[in-house]
Structures are given as C-alpha cells and as structure tokens.
Design a protein around this motif. Structure first.
Motif, PDB file in Angstrom:
ATOM      1  N   LEU A   1      51.600  -7.597 -70.633  1.00 19.62           N
ATOM      2  CA  LEU A   1      51.701  -6.622 -71.713  1.00 19.62           C
ATOM      3  C   LEU A   1      53.065  -5.968 -71.632  1.00 19.62           C
ATOM      4  CD1 LEU A   1      48.200  -4.848 -71.402  1.00 19.62           C
ATOM      5  CD2 LEU A   1      48.799  -6.921 -72.685  1.00 19.62           C
ATOM      6  N   ARG A   2      53.793  -5.977 -72.749  1.00 20.38           N
ATOM      7  CA  ARG A   2      55.126  -5.355 -72.801  1.00 20.38           C
ATOM      8  C   ARG A   2      55.150  -4.351 -73.938  1.00 20.38           C
ATOM      9  NH1 ARG A   2      59.123  -9.132 -70.125  1.00 20.38           N
ATOM     10  NH2 ARG A   2      60.606  -7.518 -70.706  1.00 20.38           N
ATOM     11  N   GLY A   3      55.876  -3.261 -73.738  1.00 20.82           N
ATOM     12  CA  GLY A   3      55.965  -2.286 -74.807  1.00 20.82           C
ATOM     13  C   GLY A   3      56.745  -1.052 -74.405  1.00 20.82           C
ATOM     14  N   LYS A   4      56.641  -0.046 -75.256  1.00 22.13           N
ATOM     15  CA  LYS A   4      57.314   1.225 -75.031  1.00 22.13           C
ATOM     16  C   LYS A   4      56.278   2.346 -75.088  1.00 22.13           C
ATOM     17  CE  LYS A   4      61.475  -0.316 -77.507  1.00 22.13           C
ATOM     18  NZ  LYS A   4      62.372  -0.014 -78.661  1.00 22.13           N
ATOM     19  N   ALA A   5      56.567   3.406 -74.344  1.00 22.28           N
ATOM     20  CA  ALA A   5      55.721   4.597 -74.368  1.00 22.28           C
ATOM     21  C   ALA A   5      56.521   5.735 -73.744  1.00 22.28           C
ATOM     22  CB  ALA A   5      54.424   4.368 -73.605  1.00 22.28           C
ATOM     23  N   PRO A   6      56.183   6.969 -74.037  1.00 19.74           N
ATOM     24  CA  PRO A   6      56.904   8.090 -73.439  1.00 19.74           C
ATOM     25  C   PRO A   6      56.851   8.029 -71.916  1.00 19.74           C
ATOM     26  CG  PRO A   6      55.522   8.839 -75.240  1.00 19.74           C
ATOM     27  CD  PRO A   6      55.176   7.414 -75.012  1.00 19.74           C
ATOM     28  N   ALA A   7      57.983   8.313 -71.276  1.00 18.31           N
ATOM     29  CA  ALA A   7      58.029   8.307 -69.814  1.00 18.31           C
ATOM     30  C   ALA A   7      56.955   9.225 -69.238  1.00 18.31           C
ATOM     31  CB  ALA A   7      59.414   8.750 -69.335  1.00 18.31           C
TER      32      ALA A   7
ATOM     33  N   PRO B   1      57.617   4.223 -66.620  1.00 20.23           N
ATOM     34  CA  PRO B   1      58.812   4.730 -65.932  1.00 20.23           C
ATOM     35  C   PRO B   1      59.729   5.520 -66.857  1.00 20.23           C
ATOM     36  CG  PRO B   1      59.026   2.378 -66.362  1.00 20.23           C
ATOM     37  CD  PRO B   1      57.625   2.755 -66.759  1.00 20.23           C
ATOM     38  N   ARG B   2      60.779   6.056 -66.277  1.00 18.79           N
ATOM     39  CA  ARG B   2      61.696   6.926 -67.034  1.00 18.79           C
ATOM     40  C   ARG B   2      62.370   6.204 -68.195  1.00 18.79           C
ATOM     41  NH1 ARG B   2      65.211   9.713 -62.334  1.00 18.79           N
ATOM     42  NH2 ARG B   2      64.835   7.679 -61.392  1.00 18.79           N
ATOM     43  N   SER B   3      62.506   4.877 -68.078  1.00 21.64           N
ATOM     44  CA  SER B   3      63.136   4.125 -69.157  1.00 21.64           C
ATOM     45  C   SER B   3      62.291   4.114 -70.431  1.00 21.64           C
ATOM     46  CB  SER B   3      63.386   2.686 -68.711  1.00 21.64           C
ATOM     47  OG  SER B   3      62.142   2.013 -68.507  1.00 21.64           O
ATOM     48  N   GLY B   4      60.991   4.403 -70.317  1.00 25.37           N
ATOM     49  CA  GLY B   4      60.099   4.344 -71.474  1.00 25.37           C
ATOM     50  C   GLY B   4      59.648   2.942 -71.816  1.00 25.37           C
ATOM     51  N   ARG B   5      60.072   1.956 -71.039  1.00 26.57           N
ATOM     52  CA  ARG B   5      59.658   0.562 -71.259  1.00 26.57           C
ATOM     53  C   ARG B   5      58.770   0.112 -70.098  1.00 26.57           C
ATOM     54  NH1 ARG B   5      62.781  -2.022 -75.134  1.00 26.57           N
ATOM     55  NH2 ARG B   5      64.579  -0.796 -75.852  1.00 26.57           N
ATOM     56  N   PHE B   6      57.736  -0.649 -70.410  1.00 27.61           N
ATOM     57  CA  PHE B   6      56.848  -1.129 -69.353  1.00 27.61           C
ATOM     58  C   PHE B   6      56.590  -2.619 -69.509  1.00 27.61           C
ATOM     59  CE2 PHE B   6      54.028   0.132 -72.811  1.00 27.61           C
ATOM     60  CZ  PHE B   6      53.123  -0.925 -72.887  1.00 27.61           C
ATOM     61  N   ARG B   7      56.326  -3.215 -68.370  1.00 25.45           N
ATOM     62  CA  ARG B   7      55.920  -4.629 -68.289  1.00 25.45           C
ATOM     63  C   ARG B   7      54.761  -4.672 -67.305  1.00 25.45           C
ATOM     64  NH1 ARG B   7      56.890  -8.911 -64.751  1.00 25.45           N
ATOM     65  NH2 ARG B   7      56.987 -11.005 -65.691  1.00 25.45           N
TER      66      ARG B   7
END
Length: 600
Positions: A494-500, A530-536
């Motif tokens: 699962l890849r995406g973005k979310a608030p840190a 994480p702080r980047s706001g991107r997760f894998r």
C-alpha cells in the motif's frame, strides 16, 4: 530417588514376557536371555504405504518428526509400547538402543566439547545448551549492546507457572514506531525436549545483531524488515526438561536406579523428554512455581497441552488428541502426547504467539522443532481428507510458491522439502493457523537427523552447515526466509500520502474454521506516517488462503471450490480519533496506490 519396587517388578515382568513376542534381539534392541530388561529406545518403523502410517498413528505411540515415504521413527518408552508395535505386525530397526544411557553419553560429549574449545564457531560463541536463565540473560544483553537495532520485549501473558516469556525484535530504527516494514517471526521450543530449536533461533538473533553494519546483505535486509525471535515459547516445560536433562542429574539417577538405568524415560530421568506445557486441569490455572511438583511427564505423556496442536487453524482435527480417551484410535485423552487442549488457543503460550502475529504484517514465519531434517509446509492434513465443509481439504492455494521457497531454504540446510501431512496428519499447528489466517507463508523446521537434544557440536553444525552444506546450514535457510519477507512479489504493498504522525490501522475481522465449527478472529496492525507524509506499507493479501478457491480430485474428477474476495478496513487515526475509514483490496504481488489516504 529410588523408584518404587512395584514399578520395577512390573517392568521386569513385562520385559521378560515380551521375549516370546519380539521379532529378534537385533530387531528390538533387547539382549537375549532372561536377564534382558527393557530400555527406552528409538526405532525406525517400516511404513511402506499410507495405510501403514495410519495404523501406526492409531497405536498412540510417541511418533517423532523424523519420517519418510516408507518409515517413521518412534520412541518406545515402555514394554507396553513395544508390545503394541509387535502386536500390530510392524517391522522395525533399533536406532538408539537405550535413550537414558544415550543421554549420559551426550552429556559427556558436551562436557568434553566445552573443555576443548574456548569459543564455538556459533555467533554467540556458546559451547553448551542454554538454560532458560541463559536465554533471558542473552536477550537482555543483546538489547543493551545493540540498542539501536535490538529491542527485548515481554509477551502479554505469563506462563501457567507465572513466568514472563520474552522475545527480541531486530531491525533498523527498531525503537521507533512501525512504519510499514514486514516481519519475519522465528520461534523455538514449543515442545520442551527440543532444545536445538531454541538454540538455532537464538543464534540467528545474535547473528543478525552482530552482523548489522558489517555484512552488506544482512544490513540491507534489516533496513527493510523487522525480525521477531521468541526462542522459548514453552518456558515452563523447557525449564523442566533442561534441568532434569543435565548430566549430573542423569548420572546420579542412573546410579540409584534398581534396574541400572533401564526403566522407561517415562520414569527416568524426570521431565528430560517432556513435550507439553504445564497445564494440569483444563481451564484451571496452577499456583505459580508449582510446575516442578507435577508428575513426571517425560516423552510427552501425562499432564499438559501440546502447544503445536492448540492453534486455531483447523483445531480439533486429525493428529490431535481430544480430552476424552479414544480407544478406537488409541488416544489417551489429556494424557496423550498430542493432546490439543480444551479449545483453540486455550493456552497462554499460544495466545501470545497469536497476538504477536495479529499485530504485525508477518509475511514469513518459521516454527523450529526437532528432529528429522525436514522443512514442512501447509497443509497439515492429506489433501484427500474431508474437511469441515465435507469436501477434501486439497493443497494450499499457494502450493507452488510454498514448495519453491521450501526448496530454496532446503538448498542451504539439505533438509527434505515436504508437505506437513507427508510426515503424518496434524491440525492446530502454528503455521497452519498463521498461513490460513494471514496469508503470510509459514513453515516448520525439524532440525537434526536423529535426536531431540543431540550433542552440542551437532547444534553448531546444524546452524552453520556441515559437509556439502558448510557455510550455509540453517543460517543460510533463515536468510532465504528473511529475503522472502521483504520480497514484494509475494506480498501486497500500500502506497500513499497522509499527514505526518497519522496512525494508519489495517484491520480485518473474520471467522476462522476449526475442524468442527469456527471462532471469531481478526488481524489488526498499525503504522505511523513519517515526517515526509508518504508511506509504503508491505502487507499480506487481504483475501485469506482459507477462503480462496481450492482444487481437489474426487473419483478422478478435478473440482474447484468457489472462492470469495475479502477486504481490509483502513482507518486514519489522529489524536486517538478516527478521521477516515475505507475498504482496501490487495492481492499477492499487487501495489495499491491510495493517493491521499486521509483527508487533512
């Protein structure tokens, strides 16, 4: 510790009576003449067909995990065991004539080895088997010395005897919140007498910690995965087996044995060959510290639950004894070596491992045992066996991939790569539950060729490899397993973005089948963005193997069951509140791009 005269007289009488029934002194390991007295022994029983294996399993004997297509090795604890085998019409050869005497020999070999070497070639340098206290001290020391990559933790539930059960988690930034890395779980000592299973698991933990930053391959993998090692699952049983199996105890006991050390392992030496945990009565806890006072249960008979029959996967099926004796199948009920417990996950030890797997994305699991030099994969029952739904259970849906990975691991340790049922039918095992509940691959390693706790130099060779497998061994096999843990061709992503700082939760609730019914089950893992706001996030497929289509043959006709598609529920949690909830489908090998997974 002189044994009762009645027991001695009964044993001697039975041994003499067996003379007329035994095929020959060579076949039984019993010297000729009236002086022949029974000694507990390990025998190789001929089983040329599956029907022979079924008949052998029905005798209620202590079957080991060492078997092939035409044989099974069996521990004969008493003259009655020998009588049952002979009366059943089986032919066999004796491999170890006297297990008690062999225990003394092994202890002497270990003592000599420790005196000869200042440090063994193992990662830890150990030259003898650990005690329970040694395991706990080694895990604590590993976490202190390698603080950034090793964390010791206590599992949630104490043992029946009140002991805390510990494990270690290894990986880069291990003390930070989970951020999406998959997990390899490595387990040892479900069965108390199987000492090498804990040693191999613990040595791999030491190996990873000391190799990080030095070995390029290990460093790379520990940056992409977490490794959880619980070397001693059955702490109570192992503590009894290990202390009763000490050299001094064995020799002292044999010196006062009225039959010169020839009584059954069931009577001597104490709990050295104990298999199960310390459960006395179903549903009733025991006062802490009283396990030592329990009746001897060497060889796995007597009190306790077989933890590797207590997991939820098809619990209550073939190869696991119920609480009530079954004369037809020669099962001794709660006294049977494979007693499965009152219910699925009735024991605190198996509940601990269940929760450990539920809370992580465990993409690979190995449960270590002894012995047989085998790598066993799901399923645990013959594919032609009728399952709870009235249809043959068939092969695991991922059979080809499971077999391929088993072969890659076997190329390092030289073990036979087979289905679990090719040894004999089992249900309620660790990997059958973990695989069918999560989709993460799971295996049993049966370590070593011929003994439950062999001379310690053999443990060194098992881990490091010997002969044509020198430099590989179980270490190499575990590294193959760790590579599989991070190989996204076999898992979902699962890849995406979310608030840190957002906590992403992936949960699924379902009913897991036992052999006769089902129970409420779930998986529930989290990561912190994480702080980047991107997760894998590397995850297991959302559809469990147990509900996938499966193929089987009936009367020469190939049939396929109907399958269904399952989804995870993904929630975004901020400051303890759910901000968003959605369904996520992910297949094995699929990358799902969620974009903005959570609204700001």
């Amino acid at each position: 510790m002189r044994l009762p005269a009645l027991a001695a007289a009964t044993t001697a009488a039975l041994a003499l009576a067996l003379g007329a029934l035994s095929p020959s002194p060579a076949a039984t390991g019993t010297p000729a003449g009236a002086a022949s007295l029974f000694a507990p022994r390990l025998v190789t029983v001929d089983t040329p067909t599956d029907a022979h294996k079924d008949r052998l399993a029905a005798l209620g004997l202590d079957l080991t995990e060492h078997a092939g297509h035409d044989y099974v090795e069996v521990v004969l604890h008493t003259p009655a065991d020998l009588l049952a085998l002979v009366a059943g019409g089986f032919t066999f050869d004796v491999r170890i004539r006297d297990l008690v005497r062999r225990g003394v020999e092994v202890a002497e070999i270990n003592e000599a080895y420790a005196a000869r070497v200042a440090r063994s070639p193992l990662p830890s340098g150990r030259d003898t088997y650990r005690t329970l206290a040694d395991y706990e001290a080694d895990m604590a020391a590993l976490a202190r010395k390698h603080r950034t990559i090793v964390k010791r933790f206590a599992l949630d539930r104490p043992s029946l005897d009140g002991r805390t059960i510990y494990g270690v988690e290894i990986g880069e930034d291990v003390r930070r919140p989970a951020s999406g890395r998959p997990t390899l779980v490595l387990l040892g000592l479900h069965h108390a007498r199987e000492w090498p299973s804990g040693e191999n698991a613990m040595e791999f933990a030491v190996d990873l910690a000391t190799s990080y930053g030095k070995d390029r391959r290990i460093t790379r993998m520990l940056r992409q995965a977490r490794v959880v090692v619980v070397p001693v699952v059955n702490v109570d049983g192992f503590d009894l087996s290990r202390t009763d199996g000490e050299y001094v105890d064995l020799r002292a006991l044999n010196d006062v044995d009225p039959l010169g050390g020839s009584l059954s392992v069931l009577a001597t030496p104490g709990h050295a060959y104990k298999r199960k945990n310390c459960r006395v009565l179903d549903g009733v806890d025991t006062p802490d510290g009283t396990c030592r006072a329990s009746l001897t249960s060497s060889g796995g008979f007597g009190i306790g639950v077989d933890l590797n029959r207590n997991y939820g996967g098809f619990w209550g099926g073939p190869g696991a004894a119920a609480s009530t004796p079954d004369l037809a199948n020669v099962e001794a009920g709660v006294l049977d070596p494979t007693y499965r417990g009152a219910a699925a996950f009735s024991e605190p030890e198996t509940q601990n491992i269940r929760d450990l797997v539920r809370e992580r994305q465990v993409t690979m699991l190995i449960s270590n045992h002894t012995f047989g030099n085998l790598i066993l994969r799901p399923n645990g029952v013959n594919p032609e066996t009728l399952g709870p739904d009235g249809k043959p259970v068939g092969d695991a849906p991922d059979e080809k991939a499971l077999k391929r990975l088993g072969a890659a691991m076997a190329a390092n340790n030289g073990y036979d790569n087979i289905h679990g049922w090719e040894l004999y039918d089992t249900t309620g095992t660790t990997e059958d539950w973990s695989y069918n509940a999560t989709g993460g691959f799971g295996y049993t390693f049966e370590i070593g060729p011929d003994e439950f706790h062999p001379p310690f130099p053999d443990v060194v060779d098992q881990y490091r490899g010997a002969g044509k497998y020198a430099g590989r061994g179980n270490r190499g096999a575990y590294l193959v397993a760790l590579q599989h843990t991070i190989d996204t061709a076999h898992h979902g992503v699962l890849r995406g973005k979310a608030p840190a700082g957002t906590v992403l939760r992936l949960r699924k609730e379902f009913r897991s089948p036992t052999w006769e019914s089902a129970y409420d089950d779930f998986v529930d893992s989290t990561i912190t963005v994480p702080r980047s706001g991107r997760f894998r996030w590397v995850v297991n497929p959302s559809t469990r193997p147990v509900v996938q289509p499966r193929t089987y043959r009936v009367d020469g006709v190939t049939r396929t069951t109907a399958g269904k598609r399952e989804a995870y529920t993904l929630t975004c949690e901020r400051r303890g509140k759910v901000a968003q909830r959605s369904k996520v489908f992910v297949d094995r090998g699929q990358v799902v791009r969620l974009g903005a997974a959570c609204r700001r």
